[in-house]
Scaffold this motif. Sequence first.
Motif, short mmCIF file in Angstrom:
data_model
loop_
_atom_site.label_atom_id
_atom_site.label_comp_id
_atom_site.label_asym_id
_atom_site.label_seq_id
_atom_site.Cartn_x
_atom_site.Cartn_y
_atom_site.Cartn_z
N ILE A 33 -0.14 1.55 -4.66
CA ILE A 33 -0.33 3.00 -4.59
C ILE A 33 -0.48 3.43 -3.14
CG2 ILE A 33 -1.80 4.94 -5.25
CD1 ILE A 33 -0.41 3.70 -7.62
N GLY A 34 0.12 4.55 -2.83
CA GLY A 34 -0.04 5.13 -1.51
C GLY A 34 -0.55 6.55 -1.60
N VAL A 81 -1.06 8.12 4.59
CA VAL A 81 -2.47 8.16 4.93
C VAL A 81 -3.13 6.81 4.67
CG1 VAL A 81 -4.69 9.22 4.37
CG2 VAL A 81 -2.62 10.63 4.48
N SER A 82 -2.85 6.25 3.50
CA SER A 82 -3.49 5.00 3.11
C SER A 82 -2.70 4.38 1.97
CB SER A 82 -4.93 5.25 2.67
OG SER A 82 -5.58 4.04 2.36
N CYS A 83 -2.90 3.09 1.76
CA CYS A 83 -2.26 2.43 0.62
C CYS A 83 -3.15 1.28 0.15
CB CYS A 83 -0.87 1.95 0.96
SG CYS A 83 -0.80 0.59 2.14
N ILE A 84 -2.87 0.83 -1.09
CA ILE A 84 -3.66 -0.25 -1.67
C ILE A 84 -2.76 -1.07 -2.58
CG2 ILE A 84 -4.44 1.22 -3.60
CD1 ILE A 84 -7.17 -0.24 -3.36
N SER A 93 1.12 -9.53 -6.17
CA SER A 93 1.62 -9.06 -4.88
C SER A 93 0.48 -8.58 -3.99
CB SER A 93 2.62 -7.93 -5.07
OG SER A 93 2.96 -7.33 -3.84
N ARG A 94 0.49 -9.02 -2.74
CA ARG A 94 -0.48 -8.57 -1.76
C ARG A 94 0.25 -7.70 -0.74
NH1 ARG A 94 -5.26 -10.95 -1.27
NH2 ARG A 94 -5.19 -10.97 1.00
N TRP A 95 0.73 -6.61 -1.24
CA TRP A 95 1.57 -5.72 -0.43
C TRP A 95 1.25 -4.29 -0.76
CZ3 TRP A 95 5.08 -2.01 -2.07
CH2 TRP A 95 5.96 -1.49 -1.10
N CYS A 96 1.27 -3.44 0.24
CA CYS A 96 1.28 -2.02 0.00
C CYS A 96 2.02 -1.37 1.17
CB CYS A 96 -0.12 -1.43 -0.17
SG CYS A 96 -1.11 -1.29 1.34
N SER A 97 2.34 -0.11 1.02
CA SER A 97 3.18 0.56 2.02
C SER A 97 2.71 1.99 2.21
CB SER A 97 4.63 0.56 1.56
OG SER A 97 5.43 1.41 2.37
N MET A 98 2.94 2.52 3.40
CA MET A 98 2.70 3.93 3.68
C MET A 98 4.00 4.62 4.09
SD MET A 98 -1.06 4.09 5.43
CE MET A 98 -0.57 3.30 6.95
N LEU A 99 5.11 4.06 3.63
CA LEU A 99 6.41 4.67 3.92
C LEU A 99 6.88 5.43 2.68
CD1 LEU A 99 8.14 1.67 5.72
CD2 LEU A 99 6.96 3.61 6.75
#
Length: 128
Positions: free
Chosen positions: A34-35, A48-51, A105-111
């Motif tokens: 989630i972003g 702004v942020s992601c998780i 998955s240990r990934w998040c994005s702010m794009l």
Amino acid sequence: QLQLVESGGGLVQPGGSLRLSCAASGFTRGYYAIGWFRQAPGKEREGVSCISHFGGITNYADSVKGRFTISRDNARNTVYLQMNSLKPEDTAVYYCAAVPVPYLSRWCSMLTNDFGSWGQGTQVTVSS
């Protein structure tokens, strides 16, 4: 199809706090990063942020580090953005977005281009 609904926005004085919520419904099975994004008038939407799905990975824009905290409660299908020490420049419409990810998955994005599901946004206004 996954639906996202943001809430918790409003008018707050500089230095105040708000907690935004992003509630997911519909096809919530699966794993999602989630972003949180925001868009001020006349400006492009910015991350702004992601998780990550299980919350082990978080990331923040430099402009909000130390003031904003992202968290999630997967049992409630909800992601939160706690915003403290708000500044007038935080004024914007805030959006949450979701992207499916593999299990663990240990990934998040702010794009913005990484996300396919978006909420309608909630207005945050910081003003005295």
